[in-house]
Write a protein that holds these residues in place. Structure first.
Motif, short mmCIF file in Angstrom:
data_model
loop_
_atom_site.label_atom_id
_atom_site.label_comp_id
_atom_site.label_asym_id
_atom_site.label_seq_id
_atom_site.Cartn_x
_atom_site.Cartn_y
_atom_site.Cartn_z
N UNK A 1 0.84 -1.20 0.00
CA UNK A 1 0.00 0.00 0.00
C UNK A 1 0.88 1.25 0.00
N UNK A 2 2.02 1.20 0.71
CA UNK A 2 2.88 2.38 0.77
C UNK A 2 2.09 3.60 1.19
N UNK A 3 2.29 4.75 0.48
CA UNK A 3 1.63 5.99 0.90
C UNK A 3 0.11 5.97 0.69
N UNK A 4 -0.37 5.05 -0.15
CA UNK A 4 -1.82 4.96 -0.21
C UNK A 4 -2.38 4.24 -1.40
N UNK A 5 -3.36 3.42 -1.11
CA UNK A 5 -4.16 2.74 -2.13
C UNK A 5 -5.61 2.82 -1.68
N UNK A 6 -6.51 3.08 -2.62
CA UNK A 6 -7.94 2.95 -2.35
C UNK A 6 -8.41 1.85 -3.29
N UNK A 7 -8.89 0.75 -2.73
CA UNK A 7 -9.21 -0.38 -3.60
C UNK A 7 -10.47 -1.12 -3.14
N UNK A 8 -10.95 -1.98 -4.03
CA UNK A 8 -12.07 -2.85 -3.69
C UNK A 8 -11.71 -4.27 -4.09
N UNK A 9 -12.29 -5.22 -3.37
CA UNK A 9 -12.10 -6.64 -3.66
C UNK A 9 -13.49 -7.25 -3.66
N UNK A 10 -13.99 -7.61 -4.86
CA UNK A 10 -15.37 -8.06 -4.96
C UNK A 10 -15.46 -9.46 -5.55
N UNK A 11 -16.25 -10.34 -4.90
CA UNK A 11 -16.41 -11.71 -5.39
C UNK A 11 -16.98 -11.72 -6.81
N UNK A 12 -16.50 -12.61 -7.64
CA UNK A 12 -16.97 -12.77 -9.02
C UNK A 12 -17.76 -14.08 -9.13
N UNK A 13 -18.40 -14.50 -8.05
CA UNK A 13 -19.18 -15.73 -8.03
C UNK A 13 -20.35 -15.52 -7.09
N UNK A 14 -21.46 -16.19 -7.38
CA UNK A 14 -22.64 -16.07 -6.53
C UNK A 14 -22.98 -17.39 -5.87
N UNK A 15 -22.12 -18.39 -6.09
CA UNK A 15 -22.30 -19.67 -5.41
C UNK A 15 -20.94 -20.33 -5.33
N UNK A 16 -20.88 -21.45 -4.61
CA UNK A 16 -19.62 -22.18 -4.51
C UNK A 16 -18.76 -21.70 -3.35
N UNK A 17 -17.63 -22.35 -3.23
CA UNK A 17 -16.78 -22.10 -2.08
C UNK A 17 -15.83 -20.94 -2.30
N UNK A 18 -15.75 -20.04 -1.32
CA UNK A 18 -14.78 -18.95 -1.30
C UNK A 18 -13.90 -19.20 -0.08
N UNK A 19 -12.61 -19.40 -0.33
CA UNK A 19 -11.74 -19.75 0.79
C UNK A 19 -10.35 -19.18 0.56
N UNK A 20 -9.78 -18.61 1.59
CA UNK A 20 -8.42 -18.07 1.46
C UNK A 20 -8.03 -17.27 2.69
#
Ligand code: CO
Length: 285
Positions: free
Chosen positions: A98-117
């Protein structure tokens, strides 16, 4: 003979929610006393129920540290204020400075199934907190997978795997804290050893099964902090076990955190808040 590290502390993960309501388990970082310099936070997300993840992490800022996302299953789209875009897919990793700055989003690209991490926050030294933001986006096929004679199967994300006479380096480069990040699959009852630098902070986190160190056990979903020795030596419990190994050089600098801003002093936090509100937060220096 090198000395195995001993288990000093177990940091139990607790249920937490972040972003727009993503359900996760937080071990490191649930309180300021449960950090392990330079590691600020570890979140595990794991669900087959889309209600637990589909709202994702809409736009938010970071300053002063690194976020590392490692996807076991699922697909997220990452976008930032500079127009960078990246797909995080099963087996891939994103190392964001990120250093001095990041503005970000992280959005799922699935509406079913397993999300793991996992998402891990690693601190930056004072002299690098205001450097320009940067990314290392690593796809699954760029991560070496090593099968060891003892039965372990190891993905090397950062640092060097040195086990059974094997030496394999991961794709992440140029990080001052010299991180080691391994994802290990260990059949029931088998042993795994990995040297770790003197003075480096280190922990293991089983996400399936459990790990034994001598007469002690690190259960699934807890972080086991390992101290005082040159080798991480663990044995899988009576079921197949999957765990991550993290180690890095501690910074030994003051940590002042306000949500997604991690600096060395209150003045620097106040500056970050001012920069964020007046729109100069993430501009080039
Ligand atoms: Co973020």
């Amino acid at each position: 003979m090198s000395t195995p590290r001993t288990l000093r502390q177990i940091i139990r993960s607790v249920p937490a929610s972040d972003g727009a309501g993503v359900k996760l388990r937080r071990s490191l970082g649930q309180t300021p006393h449960l950090r392990l310099d330079p590691f600020l936070m570890l979140d595990e997300f794991s669900s087959e129920n889309p209600d637990d993840y589909v709202a994702g992490f809409p736009a938010h800022p970071h300053r002063g540290f690194e976020t590392v996302t490692y996807m076991l299953d699922g697909h997220m789209l990452h976008e930032d204020h500079l127009g960078n875009q990246g797909h995080l897919k099963s087996g891939g990793a994103q190392w964001m400075t990120a250093g001095r700055g990041i503005i970000h989003s992280e959005m799922p690209q699935q509406e079913s199934g397993r999300m793991r991490g996992f998402q891990l926050w690693i601190n930056l030294p004072a002299k690098e907190k205001m450097k320009p933001a940067g990314y290392q986006d690593i796809q699954a096929e760029q991560i070496p997978v090593v099968s060891l004679a003892g039965g372990a199967r190891v993905k090397v994300i950062a640092g060097v795997l040195e086990s059974d006479g094997t030496s394999v380096e991961g794709p992440i480069r140029g990080v001052t804290t010299a991180p080691l990040f391994l994802d290990v699959h260990l059949p029931a009852g088998t042993r795994f050893e990995q040297p770790v630098g003197a003075g480096h902070s280190a922990f293991v986190y089983p996400y399936e099964g459990s790990l034994n160190l001598g007469d002690k056990t690190v259960p699934r979903g807890d972080a086991g902090v390992l101290v005082d020795g040159e080798v991480i030596a663990v044995t899988a419990g009576d079921e197949d076990t999957r765990f991550i190994v993290l180690a890095a050089l501690p910074l030994r600098e003051p940590v002042v955190q306000y949500g997604p801003f991690v600096m060395n002093s209150r003045e620097e936090i106040e500056q970050a808040l001012r920069d964020y509100s007046d729109g100069t937060f993430a501009q080039a220096a």
